[in-house]
Design an enzyme around this catalytic site. Structure first.
Site, mmCIF file in Angstrom:
data_model
loop_
_atom_site.group_PDB
_atom_site.id
_atom_site.type_symbol
_atom_site.label_atom_id
_atom_site.label_comp_id
_atom_site.label_asym_id
_atom_site.label_seq_id
_atom_site.Cartn_x
_atom_site.Cartn_y
_atom_site.Cartn_z
ATOM 1 C CG ASP A 99 -1.941 1.100 1.196
ATOM 2 O OD1 ASP A 99 -1.806 2.019 0.359
ATOM 3 O OD2 ASP A 99 -2.887 1.042 2.003
ATOM 4 C CG ASP A 105 -5.080 -0.069 6.807
ATOM 5 O OD1 ASP A 105 -4.951 -0.090 5.566
ATOM 6 O OD2 ASP A 105 -4.127 -0.267 7.591
ATOM 7 C CG ASP A 143 -11.895 -7.749 5.654
ATOM 8 O OD1 ASP A 143 -12.228 -6.557 5.535
ATOM 9 O OD2 ASP A 143 -11.782 -8.522 4.686
#
Length: 305
Positions: free
Chosen positions: A231, A273, A288
């Protein structure tokens, strides 16, 4: 040995790219996120509804709908004061509440205070407010830039970028980075908290009231920064994290994200995130982000919201 390495790499790739609950072992009830009132998502700075098919809340709304939730994504100025953003959000909330009675607001970053504005001026429209990685007591990054010699250049670049984002996402709003920065400074946040104190902790790192005026309050946030080597946004957040010091998500400190009932304040997630950006690149060793939203929707459902 090389075969084992290839197999491990393949397994990691599949694990990262697969949905949060893959179909072959998914036992999540189809009504798991079926809240009484719809979920309304409110983006933060430089945010948008979607640009060329890419959502700000990357895969989150779709995932919540998959398990029964009614979800609406809203659009407000990418850069402006908390009150101006709140005023832009209000007619959207009024339109949704006209159909359902009330809404569950979830705001990320500057979207948290923006959602709080609605619960302050129209609590009758709001069942709950949840903030995700929001700087309720300000961000040292905003403190550093606002009023500094770098502010003028930052505002020019910021307004240009926000204008492009707005154009591509069809928002039609004017942009004001200086007003946005001022709202997110420690002083600007304190002023807004005086206007809308409900849910704000009275201690430096405690919880706030869980409810006020019939509205429930929740929050969560992260303290990860460099969470995924793939990322590119992690590098930028690594730099801004140096300004904050201590535990933070790259832009917001751990204690500043506290609002109402604190679900968790230290997910190994950085500021992007928290909304499953960029493009779902998050830590393989943390929950997640989509699952966190699922669990919260179920929490709202069980609370009758």
């Amino acid at each position: 040995m090389k075969t084992w390495i290839k197999a491990l790499a393949l397994a990691c790739t599949v694990a990262w790219s697969a949905p949060s609950a893959a179909w072959w072992w998914d036992s999540t009830p189809s009504d798991y996120t079926d809240t009484r009132y719809p979920i309304v998502l409110v983006h933060g700075m430089f945010g948008f509804d979607d640009i060329v098919g890419v959502d700000y809340w990357y895969g989150v709304a779709e995932d919540l709908r998959r398990y029964g939730a009614d979800v609406y994504t809203t659009q407000v100025p990418a850069l402006d004061s908390t009150i101006a953003r709140g005023e832009a959000l209000l007619p959207q909330v009024e339109a949704i509440a006209a159909v359902y009675g009330k809404v569950n607001l979830i705001g990320h970053s500057h979207g948290g205070p923006t959602a709080r504005y609605i619960s302050r001026v129209r609590p009758d429209l709001v069942a709950s407010v949840t903030s995700v990685g929001s700087p309720h007591k300000g961000s040292p990054v905003a403190d550093l830039i606002y009023g500094s010699p770098a502010e003028s250049a930052a505002a020019g670049l910021g307004n240009a970028l926000a204008g492009l984002i707005d154009l591509l996402s069809g928002g039609g709003y004017n942009q004001d980075m200086r007003a946005s920065l001022q709202s997110l400074t420690s002083q600007g946040s304190a002023e807004f908290n005086n206007f809308a104190p409900a849910g704000i902790p009275t201690t430096s790192c405690g919880e706030g009231a869980y409810s006020a005026n019939g509205v429930r309050f929740y929050s969560w946030g992260g303290t990860g920064v460099l969470t995924n080597a793939l990322d590119p946004s992690d590098a930028l957040l690594g730099v801004t994290s140096l300004v904050i010091g201590g535990a933070d998500d790259g832009l917001v400190g751990r204690c500043s994200n506290h609002f109402g009932q604190v679900i968790r304040d230290n997910y190994f997630m950085n500021h992007l995130d928290e909304v499953n950006q960029a493009l779902g690149l998050h830590s393989l060793f943390e929950t997640d982000p989509k699952a966190v939203f699922q669990q919260h929707a179920n929490r709202l459902k069980n609370a009758g919201l």
